[in-house]
Motif scaffolding. Structure first.
Motif, PDB file in Angstrom:
ATOM      1  N   GLY A  39     -42.645 -13.550  36.264  1.00 48.14           N
ATOM      2  CA  GLY A  39     -41.217 -13.803  36.438  1.00 48.14           C
ATOM      3  C   GLY A  39     -40.493 -12.532  36.807  1.00 48.14           C
ATOM      4  N   TRP A  40     -39.199 -12.536  36.616  1.00 49.92           N
ATOM      5  CA  TRP A  40     -38.392 -11.362  36.926  1.00 49.92           C
ATOM      6  C   TRP A  40     -37.172 -11.319  36.007  1.00 49.92           C
ATOM      7  CZ3 TRP A  40     -37.663 -15.977  39.037  1.00 49.92           C
ATOM      8  CH2 TRP A  40     -36.404 -16.363  39.483  1.00 49.92           C
ATOM      9  N   VAL A  41     -36.478 -10.199  36.043  1.00 49.67           N
ATOM     10  CA  VAL A  41     -35.379  -9.926  35.122  1.00 49.67           C
ATOM     11  C   VAL A  41     -34.106  -9.700  35.914  1.00 49.67           C
ATOM     12  CG1 VAL A  41     -34.574  -8.414  33.261  1.00 49.67           C
ATOM     13  CG2 VAL A  41     -37.033  -8.839  33.549  1.00 49.67           C
ATOM     14  N   SER A  42     -33.015 -10.252  35.426  1.00 49.07           N
ATOM     15  CA  SER A  42     -31.717 -10.025  36.048  1.00 49.07           C
ATOM     16  C   SER A  42     -30.772  -9.356  35.055  1.00 49.07           C
ATOM     17  CB  SER A  42     -31.102 -11.341  36.544  1.00 49.07           C
ATOM     18  OG  SER A  42     -30.748 -12.178  35.451  1.00 49.07           O
ATOM     19  N   ARG A 102     -38.676 -17.157  34.282  1.00 57.32           N
ATOM     20  CA  ARG A 102     -40.051 -17.452  34.677  1.00 57.32           C
ATOM     21  C   ARG A 102     -40.087 -17.763  36.170  1.00 57.32           C
ATOM     22  NH1 ARG A 102     -39.190 -20.957  30.659  1.00 57.32           N
ATOM     23  NH2 ARG A 102     -39.542 -22.701  32.094  1.00 57.32           N
ATOM     24  N   LEU A 103     -41.198 -17.442  36.804  1.00 53.88           N
ATOM     25  CA  LEU A 103     -41.310 -17.665  38.241  1.00 53.88           C
ATOM     26  C   LEU A 103     -41.217 -19.144  38.588  1.00 53.88           C
ATOM     27  CD1 LEU A 103     -41.690 -16.024  40.850  1.00 53.88           C
ATOM     28  CD2 LEU A 103     -44.150 -16.463  40.672  1.00 53.88           C
ATOM     29  N   ASN A 104     -41.716 -20.025  37.701  1.00 57.47           N
ATOM     30  CA  ASN A 104     -41.663 -21.458  37.992  1.00 57.47           C
ATOM     31  C   ASN A 104     -40.273 -22.057  37.779  1.00 57.47           C
ATOM     32  OD1 ASN A 104     -41.518 -21.516  35.210  1.00 57.47           O
ATOM     33  ND2 ASN A 104     -43.513 -22.496  34.917  1.00 57.47           N
ATOM     34  N   GLN A 105     -39.292 -21.241  37.376  1.00 61.55           N
ATOM     35  CA  GLN A 105     -37.906 -21.712  37.309  1.00 61.55           C
ATOM     36  C   GLN A 105     -37.206 -21.598  38.658  1.00 61.55           C
ATOM     37  OE1 GLN A 105     -36.984 -19.352  33.416  1.00 61.55           O
ATOM     38  NE2 GLN A 105     -35.480 -21.012  33.463  1.00 61.55           N
TER      39      GLN A 105
END
Length: 236
Positions: free
Chosen positions: A43-46, A59-62
């Motif tokens: 995933g990644w962070v904002s 999560r990447l699947n979001q």
């Protein structure tokens, strides 16, 4: 909102603002969440606010869609703070070492398969990866010999052993200059070959008979005797 592509660059994902299905802006991406041992992005962070240490993990699947400026997600993020994120392992910004274990670049980016999160290849920068328009070289996973926090080991002699994925403005100018120079050299070589061919040809031969005195089959004019007639020109 465009449908999801098959793969996306991590840098393209992080530069977009995250917008959830409620229409809220959760800020731009700032960090990747990955599992380095298997080269997979989770995933990644904002960063939802310009101030404070609060961060949101997705999560990447979001991910549901991507536009020019935004990444559309569905569901709620996981709230965390900057101290926790600093402990997350990552290979992004790791030093790339050659066969002599000398640094030749930095892992600046990664191509991610969105369906599985698998990293297809990394992109290496020779200079500071934060510089806009800098060159990128493609580093496939089979070129990696070992990896440790902050560095990856390869069997490369130099970064030029890797295929160039994106050229900087300077390198593109040099590449075009070399191509123009090669074209001019090739044209000059063709002219020299043609000129040498002309010089090696036998000299022109004069057509037969041109060196012979001019002859005519017309009979010679007889000179009249006596005075000329009135209607005749005495000079003819």
């Amino acid at each position: 909102m465009a449908p999801l592509p098959e793969q996306v660059l991590l840098s393209d994902l992080l530069r977009r603002h995250v917008r959830c299905d409620q229409g809220l802006d959760h800020g731009a991406g700032v960090q990747v969440w990955m599992h380095p041992p298997v080269h997979r992005v989770l995933g990644w962070v904002s960063k939802p606010s310009a101030f404070g240490n609060r961060r949101q993990v997705w999560r990447l699947n979001q991910l549901r869609g991507i536009s020019e400026l935004e990444a559309l997600v569905q569901g709620e993020p996981a709230e965390t703070d900057l101290g926790v994120l600093e402990k997350l392992p990552t290979l992004i910004d790791a030093a790339v070492l050659d066969r002599r274990q000398q640094p030749i670049g930095t892992l600046a980016d990664a191509a991610i398969e969105l369906r599985s999160g698998r990293i297809r290849h990394y992109l290496v920068s020779r200079s500071d990866p934060r510089l806009p328009g800098s060159s990128r070289w493609r580093l496939s996973l089979d070129r990696l010999l070992d990896q440790q926090p902050g560095q990856v080991l390869t069997a490369l002699e130099s970064i030029d052993d890797l295929p160039l994925a994106r050229a900087s403005v300077r390198q593109e100018f040099l590449r075009r200059s070399r191509r123009w120079r090669d074209q001019v050299q090739e044209a000059g070589n063709r002219f020299e070959e043609r000129l040498e061919g002309w010089l090696e040809e036998p000299p022109w031969q004069e057509p037969e008979g041109l060196d012979q005195p001019y002859e005519t089959d017309a009979p010679p004019r007889r000179r009249r005797s006596g005075p000329p007639a009135d209607d005749e020109d005495p000079w003819i």
